[in-house]
Design a protein around this motif. Structure first.
Motif, short mmCIF file in Angstrom:
data_model
loop_
_atom_site.label_atom_id
_atom_site.label_comp_id
_atom_site.label_asym_id
_atom_site.label_seq_id
_atom_site.Cartn_x
_atom_site.Cartn_y
_atom_site.Cartn_z
N UNK A 1 18.42 -72.10 18.93
CA UNK A 1 19.50 -72.36 17.98
C UNK A 1 20.84 -72.10 18.65
N UNK A 2 21.27 -73.04 19.45
CA UNK A 2 22.48 -72.90 20.26
C UNK A 2 23.77 -72.78 19.48
N UNK A 3 23.76 -73.14 18.21
CA UNK A 3 24.98 -73.01 17.40
C UNK A 3 25.27 -71.56 17.01
N UNK A 4 24.28 -70.68 17.14
CA UNK A 4 24.48 -69.28 16.77
C UNK A 4 25.17 -68.55 17.92
N UNK A 5 26.19 -67.80 17.58
CA UNK A 5 26.93 -67.06 18.60
C UNK A 5 26.31 -65.68 18.82
N UNK A 6 26.66 -65.07 19.95
CA UNK A 6 26.19 -63.72 20.22
C UNK A 6 26.66 -62.75 19.14
N UNK A 7 27.88 -62.93 18.68
CA UNK A 7 28.41 -62.06 17.62
C UNK A 7 27.59 -62.19 16.33
N UNK A 8 27.23 -63.41 15.98
CA UNK A 8 26.44 -63.63 14.77
C UNK A 8 25.06 -63.00 14.91
N UNK A 9 24.46 -63.16 16.08
CA UNK A 9 23.15 -62.56 16.31
C UNK A 9 23.23 -61.04 16.28
N UNK A 10 24.31 -60.50 16.80
CA UNK A 10 24.53 -59.05 16.77
C UNK A 10 24.65 -58.57 15.32
N UNK A 11 25.39 -59.31 14.51
CA UNK A 11 25.56 -58.94 13.11
C UNK A 11 24.24 -59.03 12.35
N UNK A 12 23.42 -60.02 12.67
CA UNK A 12 22.12 -60.17 12.01
C UNK A 12 21.22 -59.00 12.34
N UNK A 13 21.40 -58.44 13.53
CA UNK A 13 20.66 -57.23 13.90
C UNK A 13 19.16 -57.36 13.83
N UNK A 14 18.64 -58.55 14.05
CA UNK A 14 17.19 -58.74 14.05
C UNK A 14 16.59 -58.83 12.66
N UNK A 15 17.42 -58.89 11.63
CA UNK A 15 16.91 -58.97 10.26
C UNK A 15 16.64 -60.43 9.91
N UNK A 16 15.43 -60.70 9.49
CA UNK A 16 14.98 -62.06 9.22
C UNK A 16 15.86 -62.74 8.17
N UNK A 17 16.15 -62.05 7.07
CA UNK A 17 16.95 -62.66 6.01
C UNK A 17 18.32 -63.09 6.50
N UNK A 18 18.93 -62.28 7.34
CA UNK A 18 20.26 -62.61 7.84
C UNK A 18 20.20 -63.78 8.82
N UNK A 19 19.17 -63.81 9.65
CA UNK A 19 19.02 -64.93 10.58
C UNK A 19 18.74 -66.22 9.83
N UNK A 20 17.93 -66.15 8.80
CA UNK A 20 17.64 -67.33 7.98
C UNK A 20 18.92 -67.83 7.31
N UNK A 21 19.75 -66.91 6.81
CA UNK A 21 21.03 -67.30 6.20
C UNK A 21 21.94 -67.98 7.22
N UNK A 22 21.93 -67.48 8.46
CA UNK A 22 22.72 -68.11 9.51
C UNK A 22 22.23 -69.52 9.81
#
Length: 64
Positions: A9-30
């Motif tokens: 998922x190349x559209x996701x930035x490092x900052x966004x992935x950091x904010x998601x913190x490995x949480x499935x719900x947050x990654x799904x929302x992204x």
């Protein structure tokens, strides 16, 4: 693992992935936000990429 996620998922930035913190719900929302997926589509994509497939009974040695 972050590199693999960025490859998928190349559209996701490092900052966004950091904010998601490995949480499935947050990654799904992204995925919904960045790719315009419905909740169901995002969950399916997440599951396809990140969840391990369940073994069939024959693979786990339970069928005799």
């Amino acid at each position: 693992m972050r590199g693999q996620v960025r490859e998928w998922w190349g559209k996701l930035t490092d900052d966004e992935l950091e904010q998601a913190g490995g949480k499935a719900d947050q990654l799904i929302a992204l995925l919904q936000q960045k790719y315009g997926y419905s909740r169901e589509q995002a969950e399916q994509e997440f599951d396809r990429r990140l969840k391990k497939p369940k073994k069939s009974p024959s693979e786990s040695g339970q069928i005799r």
